[in-house]
Motif scaffolding. Sequence first.
Motif, PDB file in Angstrom:
ATOM      1  N   PRO A  29      45.450  38.051  45.226  1.00 32.87           N
ATOM      2  CA  PRO A  29      44.013  37.837  45.232  1.00 32.87           C
ATOM      3  C   PRO A  29      43.617  36.356  45.232  1.00 32.87           C
ATOM      4  N   ALA A  30      44.443  35.488  44.671  1.00 33.66           N
ATOM      5  CA  ALA A  30      44.089  34.072  44.578  1.00 33.66           C
ATOM      6  C   ALA A  30      44.049  33.396  45.938  1.00 33.66           C
ATOM      7  N   ILE A  31      44.758  33.944  46.903  1.00 37.50           N
ATOM      8  CA  ILE A  31      44.759  33.339  48.237  1.00 37.50           C
ATOM      9  C   ILE A  31      43.977  34.167  49.248  1.00 37.50           C
ATOM     10  N   SER A  32      43.248  35.132  48.770  1.00 35.57           N
ATOM     11  CA  SER A  32      42.447  35.973  49.652  1.00 35.57           C
ATOM     12  C   SER A  32      41.413  35.127  50.393  1.00 35.57           C
ATOM     13  N   PRO A  33      41.175  35.433  51.657  1.00 35.58           N
ATOM     14  CA  PRO A  33      40.115  34.715  52.373  1.00 35.58           C
ATOM     15  C   PRO A  33      38.712  35.130  51.908  1.00 35.58           C
ATOM     16  N   ASP A  34      38.641  36.215  51.162  1.00 34.39           N
ATOM     17  CA  ASP A  34      37.362  36.749  50.692  1.00 34.39           C
ATOM     18  C   ASP A  34      36.990  36.131  49.341  1.00 34.39           C
ATOM     19  N   GLN A  35      35.892  35.413  49.307  1.00 31.57           N
ATOM     20  CA  GLN A  35      35.440  34.753  48.082  1.00 31.57           C
ATOM     21  C   GLN A  35      35.213  35.752  46.952  1.00 31.57           C
ATOM     22  N   LYS A  36      34.699  36.925  47.266  1.00 33.56           N
ATOM     23  CA  LYS A  36      34.439  37.925  46.225  1.00 33.56           C
ATOM     24  C   LYS A  36      35.733  38.369  45.551  1.00 33.56           C
ATOM     25  N   VAL A  37      36.792  38.502  46.321  1.00 30.51           N
ATOM     26  CA  VAL A  37      38.095  38.888  45.759  1.00 30.51           C
ATOM     27  C   VAL A  37      38.592  37.794  44.819  1.00 30.51           C
ATOM     28  N   ARG A  38      38.459  36.548  45.241  1.00 29.79           N
ATOM     29  CA  ARG A  38      38.890  35.432  44.389  1.00 29.79           C
ATOM     30  C   ARG A  38      38.041  35.359  43.118  1.00 29.79           C
ATOM     31  N   ASP A  39      36.746  35.594  43.254  1.00 26.40           N
ATOM     32  CA  ASP A  39      35.865  35.591  42.080  1.00 26.40           C
ATOM     33  C   ASP A  39      36.252  36.690  41.095  1.00 26.40           C
ATOM     34  N   LEU A  40      36.517  37.876  41.616  1.00 25.39           N
ATOM     35  CA  LEU A  40      36.927  38.990  40.748  1.00 25.39           C
ATOM     36  C   LEU A  40      38.258  38.691  40.068  1.00 25.39           C
ATOM     37  N   PHE A  41      39.154  38.056  40.803  1.00 23.56           N
ATOM     38  CA  PHE A  41      40.438  37.692  40.212  1.00 23.56           C
ATOM     39  C   PHE A  41      40.234  36.718  39.051  1.00 23.56           C
ATOM     40  N   PHE A  42      39.445  35.678  39.277  1.00 27.82           N
ATOM     41  CA  PHE A  42      39.212  34.709  38.203  1.00 27.82           C
ATOM     42  C   PHE A  42      38.562  35.393  37.003  1.00 27.82           C
ATOM     43  N   THR A  43      37.593  36.242  37.261  1.00 31.09           N
ATOM     44  CA  THR A  43      36.933  36.980  36.178  1.00 31.09           C
ATOM     45  C   THR A  43      37.935  37.834  35.414  1.00 31.09           C
ATOM     46  N   SER A  44      38.890  38.411  36.124  1.00 30.52           N
ATOM     47  CA  SER A  44      39.893  39.253  35.461  1.00 30.52           C
ATOM     48  C   SER A  44      40.764  38.454  34.495  1.00 30.52           C
ATOM     49  N   LEU A  45      40.894  37.156  34.725  1.00 27.16           N
ATOM     50  CA  LEU A  45      41.723  36.325  33.851  1.00 27.16           C
ATOM     51  C   LEU A  45      41.082  36.091  32.482  1.00 27.16           C
ATOM     52  N   LYS A  46      39.847  36.476  32.324  1.00 25.40           N
ATOM     53  CA  LYS A  46      39.202  36.369  31.013  1.00 25.40           C
ATOM     54  C   LYS A  46      39.807  37.357  30.022  1.00 25.40           C
ATOM     55  N   LYS A  47      40.402  38.414  30.543  1.00 23.92           N
ATOM     56  CA  LYS A  47      41.032  39.418  29.681  1.00 23.92           C
ATOM     57  C   LYS A  47      42.474  39.009  29.409  1.00 23.92           C
ATOM     58  N   GLU A  48      42.817  38.995  28.149  1.00 21.41           N
ATOM     59  CA  GLU A  48      44.160  38.568  27.740  1.00 21.41           C
ATOM     60  C   GLU A  48      45.258  39.361  28.447  1.00 21.41           C
ATOM     61  N   GLU A  49      45.062  40.658  28.608  1.00 24.73           N
ATOM     62  CA  GLU A  49      46.104  41.485  29.222  1.00 24.73           C
ATOM     63  C   GLU A  49      46.373  41.107  30.682  1.00 24.73           C
ATOM     64  N   ASN A  50      45.447  40.405  31.303  1.00 25.25           N
ATOM     65  CA  ASN A  50      45.656  39.957  32.683  1.00 25.25           C
ATOM     66  C   ASN A  50      46.316  38.580  32.761  1.00 25.25           C
ATOM     67  N   ARG A  51      46.652  38.031  31.597  1.00 29.38           N
ATOM     68  CA  ARG A  51      47.327  36.729  31.556  1.00 29.38           C
ATOM     69  C   ARG A  51      48.709  36.824  30.921  1.00 29.38           C
ATOM     70  N   THR A  52      49.263  38.023  30.817  1.00 27.51           N
ATOM     71  CA  THR A  52      50.531  38.182  30.104  1.00 27.51           C
ATOM     72  C   THR A  52      51.701  37.533  30.829  1.00 27.51           C
ATOM     73  N   HIS A  53      51.703  37.524  32.135  1.00 28.67           N
ATOM     74  CA  HIS A  53      52.773  36.873  32.904  1.00 28.67           C
ATOM     75  C   HIS A  53      52.293  35.473  33.277  1.00 28.67           C
ATOM     76  N   GLU A  54      52.434  34.563  32.336  1.00 32.55           N
ATOM     77  CA  GLU A  54      51.867  33.225  32.488  1.00 32.55           C
ATOM     78  C   GLU A  54      52.344  32.482  33.731  1.00 32.55           C
ATOM     79  N   PRO A  55      53.616  32.571  34.117  1.00 35.02           N
ATOM     80  CA  PRO A  55      54.014  31.884  35.353  1.00 35.02           C
ATOM     81  C   PRO A  55      53.242  32.392  36.576  1.00 35.02           C
ATOM     82  N   TRP A  56      52.955  33.676  36.610  1.00 33.82           N
ATOM     83  CA  TRP A  56      52.178  34.231  37.719  1.00 33.82           C
ATOM     84  C   TRP A  56      50.748  33.699  37.679  1.00 33.82           C
ATOM     85  N   VAL A  57      50.186  33.649  36.485  1.00 31.58           N
ATOM     86  CA  VAL A  57      48.818  33.140  36.333  1.00 31.58           C
ATOM     87  C   VAL A  57      48.759  31.678  36.758  1.00 31.58           C
ATOM     88  N   ASN A  58      49.741  30.899  36.338  1.00 34.68           N
ATOM     89  CA  ASN A  58      49.766  29.483  36.715  1.00 34.68           C
ATOM     90  C   ASN A  58      49.843  29.309  38.224  1.00 34.68           C
TER      91      ASN A  58
END
Length: 120
Positions: A1-30
């Motif tokens: 999702p971070a490299i999606s050409p669709d801005q809405k997809v990227r926005d949703l991805f960033f929003t999802s990072l607000k939840k701790e469970e979506n940051r469990t694999h820190e190397p992937w998040v980085n």
Amino acid sequence: PAISPDQKVRDLFFTSLKKEENRTHEPWVNTAMYYLNHPIRAKVSSIYLKEGISMLEEIRTTGDIFFPTDWAKNLLWGHTSVEEVKQISTYIKEANIPQSLKNKALQALDMPRRASEIRK
């Protein structure tokens, strides 16, 4: 999702990072944050800066000891215009986060700041 050409997809991805469970694999998040804030997308990803900086305290509380530094570096690295660096610096100074995290963010801003000075 971070490299999606669709801005809405990227926005949703960033929003999802607000939840701790979506940051469990820190190397992937980085890696995702790195691509989300790539210089090619710097203009459109600048909307994540203020919120990303304000998330640093939660990142520190819920993540690995190095995660806040990595988060800040990957959030800021691609934003190298003079205007962006000034804006980010203001965000950091005004952020309601501990001084130690402000220092990490300012340290992460050092390379983009240097790049902006070269580009003048």
